[in-house]
Write a protein that holds these residues in place. Structure first.
Motif, PDB file in Angstrom:
ATOM      1  N   PRO B 287      20.314   0.229  77.255  1.00  0.00           N
ATOM      2  CA  PRO B 287      18.547   0.696  77.577  1.00  0.00           C
ATOM      3  C   PRO B 287      18.173   2.489  77.455  1.00  0.00           C
ATOM      4  CG  PRO B 287      18.731  -0.981  79.637  1.00  0.00           C
ATOM      5  CD  PRO B 287      20.042   0.035  78.337  1.00  0.00           C
ATOM      6  N   GLU B 288      19.513   2.901  77.873  1.00  0.00           N
ATOM      7  CA  GLU B 288      19.004   4.053  78.503  1.00  0.00           C
ATOM      8  C   GLU B 288      19.014   5.061  76.350  1.00  0.00           C
ATOM      9  OE1 GLU B 288      21.513   2.831  79.674  1.00  0.00           O
ATOM     10  OE2 GLU B 288      23.459   4.195  78.823  1.00  0.00           O
ATOM     11  N   MET B 289      19.834   4.599  76.184  1.00  0.00           N
ATOM     12  CA  MET B 289      20.134   5.474  74.849  1.00  0.00           C
ATOM     13  C   MET B 289      19.009   5.221  74.346  1.00  0.00           C
ATOM     14  SD  MET B 289      23.237   7.137  75.009  1.00  0.00           S
ATOM     15  CE  MET B 289      22.872   8.098  73.339  1.00  0.00           C
ATOM     16  N   GLN B 290      18.387   4.009  74.116  1.00  0.00           N
ATOM     17  CA  GLN B 290      17.287   3.696  72.869  1.00  0.00           C
ATOM     18  C   GLN B 290      16.068   4.373  73.550  1.00  0.00           C
ATOM     19  OE1 GLN B 290      16.020  -0.720  73.024  1.00  0.00           O
ATOM     20  NE2 GLN B 290      17.585  -1.480  73.873  1.00  0.00           N
ATOM     21  N   ARG B 291      16.184   4.737  74.443  1.00  0.00           N
ATOM     22  CA  ARG B 291      14.939   5.965  74.588  1.00  0.00           C
ATOM     23  C   ARG B 291      15.726   7.621  73.981  1.00  0.00           C
ATOM     24  NH1 ARG B 291      15.248   2.676  79.640  1.00  0.00           N
ATOM     25  NH2 ARG B 291      15.845   4.206  80.235  1.00  0.00           N
ATOM     26  N   GLU B 292      16.382   7.638  74.579  1.00  0.00           N
ATOM     27  CA  GLU B 292      16.804   8.594  74.204  1.00  0.00           C
ATOM     28  C   GLU B 292      17.083   9.080  72.680  1.00  0.00           C
ATOM     29  OE1 GLU B 292      20.666  10.359  76.607  1.00  0.00           O
ATOM     30  OE2 GLU B 292      21.379  11.411  74.315  1.00  0.00           O
ATOM     31  N   LEU B 293      17.074   8.448  72.214  1.00  0.00           N
ATOM     32  CA  LEU B 293      17.498   8.571  70.729  1.00  0.00           C
ATOM     33  C   LEU B 293      16.213   8.198  70.143  1.00  0.00           C
ATOM     34  CD1 LEU B 293      19.228   8.221  68.020  1.00  0.00           C
ATOM     35  CD2 LEU B 293      19.328   5.425  68.420  1.00  0.00           C
ATOM     36  N   TYR B 294      14.969   7.564  70.457  1.00  0.00           N
ATOM     37  CA  TYR B 294      13.498   7.580  70.411  1.00  0.00           C
ATOM     38  C   TYR B 294      13.376   9.350  70.349  1.00  0.00           C
ATOM     39  CZ  TYR B 294       8.916   6.532  69.614  1.00  0.00           C
ATOM     40  OH  TYR B 294       7.591   6.774  69.809  1.00  0.00           O
ATOM     41  N   GLU B 295      13.615   9.857  71.429  1.00  0.00           N
ATOM     42  CA  GLU B 295      12.947  11.089  71.812  1.00  0.00           C
ATOM     43  C   GLU B 295      14.013  12.068  70.424  1.00  0.00           C
ATOM     44  OE1 GLU B 295      13.883  11.470  75.668  1.00  0.00           O
ATOM     45  OE2 GLU B 295      13.035  10.221  76.526  1.00  0.00           O
ATOM     46  N   HIS B 296      14.727  11.730  70.064  1.00  0.00           N
ATOM     47  CA  HIS B 296      15.301  12.547  69.220  1.00  0.00           C
ATOM     48  C   HIS B 296      15.194  12.163  67.557  1.00  0.00           C
ATOM     49  CE1 HIS B 296      17.292  14.107  73.062  1.00  0.00           C
ATOM     50  NE2 HIS B 296      17.347  15.347  72.701  1.00  0.00           N
ATOM     51  N   ILE B 297      14.127  11.340  68.018  1.00  0.00           N
ATOM     52  CA  ILE B 297      14.663  10.381  65.641  1.00  0.00           C
ATOM     53  C   ILE B 297      14.485  11.558  65.053  1.00  0.00           C
ATOM     54  CG2 ILE B 297      12.338   9.833  66.190  1.00  0.00           C
ATOM     55  CD1 ILE B 297      12.805   7.277  65.757  1.00  0.00           C
ATOM     56  N   ASP B 298      13.851  12.941  64.943  1.00  0.00           N
ATOM     57  CA  ASP B 298      13.986  12.787  63.459  1.00  0.00           C
ATOM     58  C   ASP B 298      14.324  14.900  64.219  1.00  0.00           C
ATOM     59  OD1 ASP B 298      11.732  12.042  62.280  1.00  0.00           O
ATOM     60  OD2 ASP B 298      10.210  12.172  63.713  1.00  0.00           O
ATOM     61  N   ASP B 299      15.442  14.159  65.060  1.00  0.00           N
ATOM     62  CA  ASP B 299      16.547  15.894  64.937  1.00  0.00           C
ATOM     63  C   ASP B 299      18.321  15.380  64.622  1.00  0.00           C
ATOM     64  OD1 ASP B 299      19.042  17.498  65.713  1.00  0.00           O
ATOM     65  OD2 ASP B 299      18.019  17.285  68.225  1.00  0.00           O
ATOM     66  N   ASP B 300      17.972  15.924  62.970  1.00  0.00           N
ATOM     67  CA  ASP B 300      19.501  15.015  62.423  1.00  0.00           C
ATOM     68  C   ASP B 300      20.487  15.371  63.440  1.00  0.00           C
ATOM     69  OD1 ASP B 300      19.090  13.408  59.926  1.00  0.00           O
ATOM     70  OD2 ASP B 300      20.569  15.655  58.241  1.00  0.00           O
ATOM     71  N   ARG B 301      20.357  16.590  63.446  1.00  0.00           N
ATOM     72  CA  ARG B 301      22.059  17.017  64.550  1.00  0.00           C
ATOM     73  C   ARG B 301      21.653  15.967  65.752  1.00  0.00           C
ATOM     74  NH1 ARG B 301      23.956  19.875  68.758  1.00  0.00           N
ATOM     75  NH2 ARG B 301      25.977  20.949  68.761  1.00  0.00           N
ATOM     76  N   TYR B 302      20.957  15.514  66.282  1.00  0.00           N
ATOM     77  CA  TYR B 302      21.414  14.623  67.328  1.00  0.00           C
ATOM     78  C   TYR B 302      22.252  13.195  66.648  1.00  0.00           C
ATOM     79  CZ  TYR B 302      20.519  11.220  71.069  1.00  0.00           C
ATOM     80  OH  TYR B 302      20.495  10.817  71.682  1.00  0.00           O
ATOM     81  N   THR B 303      21.238  12.766  65.539  1.00  0.00           N
ATOM     82  CA  THR B 303      20.975  11.300  65.119  1.00  0.00           C
ATOM     83  C   THR B 303      22.965  11.306  64.313  1.00  0.00           C
ATOM     84  OG1 THR B 303      20.380  12.097  63.509  1.00  0.00           O
ATOM     85  CG2 THR B 303      19.231  10.050  64.497  1.00  0.00           C
ATOM     86  N   THR B 304      23.073  12.217  63.733  1.00  0.00           N
ATOM     87  CA  THR B 304      23.873  12.486  62.711  1.00  0.00           C
ATOM     88  C   THR B 304      25.215  12.333  64.177  1.00  0.00           C
ATOM     89  OG1 THR B 304      23.492  14.184  60.887  1.00  0.00           O
ATOM     90  CG2 THR B 304      25.866  13.395  61.492  1.00  0.00           C
ATOM     91  N   ARG B 305      25.592  13.585  65.239  1.00  0.00           N
ATOM     92  CA  ARG B 305      26.227  13.581  65.974  1.00  0.00           C
ATOM     93  C   ARG B 305      26.307  11.976  66.792  1.00  0.00           C
ATOM     94  NH1 ARG B 305      29.473  16.914  68.758  1.00  0.00           N
ATOM     95  NH2 ARG B 305      29.831  18.767  68.083  1.00  0.00           N
ATOM     96  N   PHE B 306      25.695  10.810  67.017  1.00  0.00           N
ATOM     97  CA  PHE B 306      24.911   9.954  67.783  1.00  0.00           C
ATOM     98  C   PHE B 306      26.202   9.279  67.233  1.00  0.00           C
ATOM     99  CE2 PHE B 306      23.385   5.545  67.741  1.00  0.00           C
ATOM    100  CZ  PHE B 306      22.869   5.135  68.989  1.00  0.00           C
TER     101      PHE B 306
END
Lengths: 109, 435
Positions: B287-306
């Motif tokens: 669940p903590e990753m759901q929250r973290e991902l939501y906080e970075h949802i428009d950060d392409d570098r974050y989602t790519t690394r995720f």
């Protein structure tokens, strides 16, 4: 077809000069076909695998230009070995103004 | 002593220290396939190129040994491996069924060795560059949003059958240009094709799968025939009519087009669906990753690394086969000619000499791009950019629209498909609420 001369310095220090690199091909394709060590180009030039990573010689940086957003993202995956002058050689298309280009092959690790 | 130190180091990371006995362990065992990481660890440390008697294959477990195999696609042959392992035990009968009812037996045009491989591969590469895939992002987002909209209000769905499977099918069919299709059939066909490399197929299953593959081929042949006269703006037409400047004839033969269409439809579907199942499992249990991902949802570098770290941690393809074409040394073992090998991508991604604390999800890894979920060398997955994009868009849109995503079953009841080639969740009931 016109050609240019490009020079790649391998990780082991060996200098490979290619005098008949065809304009229009990518630096990766030319280097891979000559068996330059460390230029694998696994994804075939799709900007997706970072196995053709080079450091552009400072004298050539301006002419070669900076990576675009997509290339930046792929380089970010190997940030343990990237530098300010990092480029993926599959995204460097050889053109007459790159005659004499010099790069160092980046290590995998 | 170094081994003890390594054990100690591994213990400090989130992984159990239990060491299964290699002699009695085999990938034939469903329990071991479901939770293989300790087995991989033991192999890497005790017997890195290990003969698994249960499946009759040499398991290659260390990152550096996989690299050595990738670097020599002629000695470590895909073509010979494919012939050895395809429809294992029933090959002649399998072939006869396809010839009689499926329009022919079409050997896989991409599961070959250089130099033949190079010609076909080049054509496929042009279709899947990162730049081309980037242009598909809006279209993929539409597909994903449409699927989530169907179940968002219900509060529950199956992550595999309601999402992962239909999503990948819709996307690959759109790329190929196939407009009318039955997703359930395509899933059945996919399972039938992948069963041929599963090492788990009995004769009865083989006959059933062969009939499904006949269906698939007949379907594809009809679509190909339509485009032979009148090309359309789609990948299937591109394959049929591909021709280099200096060629008088089309580059690919009819047989090759059928086999590539089949490979694209299945490879573009099964493995990515597996990755999507892993994604949803990961989110539902973290669940903590759901929250973290939501906080970075428009950060392409974050989602790519995720996505990249998720693929490293839970690679959809467990491993693929090679066969030696001559006697060769690998990882201290002398393999005879004709040795049948399974390259364990999942174990290479778990190799603590390359990825520190490998069981830990750590997006900050600097060498994240070295992960081997897509294999390596000339056979590295040609659709890697598309797969990454699909997982990225799915992750983004899931947490954008839904919250409190939870597993609607005890975690220990999660089951995996019976195959050594992938580690694919069978069913994934989820609950969630609309954001």
């Amino acid at each position: 077809m016109s050609t240019v001369t490009v020079t790649l310095v391998q990780v082991d220090g060996e200098v490979i000069t290619i005098e008949d690199a065809p304009v229009g091909e990518s630096l990766m394709e030319v280097a891979r076909s000559r068996g330059v060590d460390g230029i694998l180009g696994d994804c075939g030039g799709g900007c997706a695998c970072a196995t053709c990573h080079v450091y552009v010689d400072p004298a050539w940086e301006a002419k070669v230009g900076k990576p675009d957003d997509i290339e930046e993202m792929t380089l970010d995956m190997v940030s343990h070995v990237t530098r300010d002058n990092s480029r993926l050689s599959c995204q460097i298309k050889l053109a007459p103004e790159l005659d004499g280009l010099r790069v160092n092959v980046a290590p995998a690790d | 002593m170094s081994t003890n130190n390594e054990s100690a180091r591994l213990d400090s990371c989130p992984v159990a220290g239990h060491e299964p006995s290699l002699a009695s362990a085999s990938l034939k065992d469903p329990e071991l396939r479901a939770h293989p990481n300790e087995f991989y660890w033991t192999m890497r440390h005790r017997d890195p190129v290990h003969f698994d008697e249960g499946i009759g294959m040499w398991l290659v477990s260390r990152f550096e040994d996989l690299q050595a195999v990738f670097a020599d696609p002629v000695v470590f042959s895909v073509e010979a491996g494919f012939k050895d392992s395809y429809a294992k035990g029933f090959f002649d009968e399998f072939k006869a069924i396809l010839e009689a009812e499926g329009g022919g037996f079409f050997p896989d045009a991409i599961m070959t060795d250089p130099p033949e491989h190079t010609r076909v591969r080049k054509l496929m590469e042009q279709a899947f560059t990162a730049h081309r895939v980037k242009q598909l992002e809006p279209e993929i987002t539409d597909v994903v949003s449409g699927l989530i909209d169907r179940f968002a209000d219900q509060g529950h769905a199956d992550g595999v059958s309601d999402f992962a499977v239909p999503m990948t099918i819709e996307i690959i069919c759109a790329q190929l240009g196939i407009r009318e299709f039955d997703p359930e059939k395509i899933q059945r066909w996919s399972l039938a094709v992948t069963a041929q490399i599963s090492q788990m197929q009995d004769r009865e299953a083989m006959v059933r799968n062969a009939k499904d593959i006949c269906d698939l081929q007949n379907f594809l042949i009809a679509e190909i025939r339509k485009r032979q006269q009148t090309p359309q703006d789609d990948l299937l037409s591109d394959l049929i009519h591909a021709r280099a400047e200096d060629e008088a004839e089309n580059t690919l033969t009819f047989e090759e087009v059928v086999s590539l269409a089949r490979a694209l439809m299945i490879a573009g579907n099964e493995t990515t669906a597996t990755a999507l199942g892993n994604l949803l499992y990961f989110l539902a249990t973290r669940p903590e990753m759901q929250r973290e991902l939501y906080e970075h949802i428009d950060d392409d570098r974050y989602t790519t690394r995720f996505v990249e770290e998720l693929l490293r941690l839970e690679p959809p393809v467990r491993g693929l086969a090679r066969t030696t074409t001559r006697e060769v040394e690998l990882g201290g073992v002398t393999l005879p000619a004709g040795a049948h090998m399974l390259l364990l991508y999942a174990s290479a991604n778990d190799d603590e000499t390359v990825f520190e604390c490998p069981r830990k999800f750590d997006m900050a890894r600097k060498n994240i791009g070295r992960q081997m979920a897509f294999g390596g060398g000339v056979h590295r997955c040609v659709g890697l950019s598309l797969a990454r994009m699909e997982v990225k868009v799915a992750a983004r849109e899931f947490v954008r629209r839904l919250k409190d995503i939870r597993l609607d079953m005890p975690v220990e009841d999660v089951r995996y498909l019976p195959t050594v080639a992938t580690r694919s969740i069978e069913h994934l009931p989820l609950t969630f609420s609309k954001r």
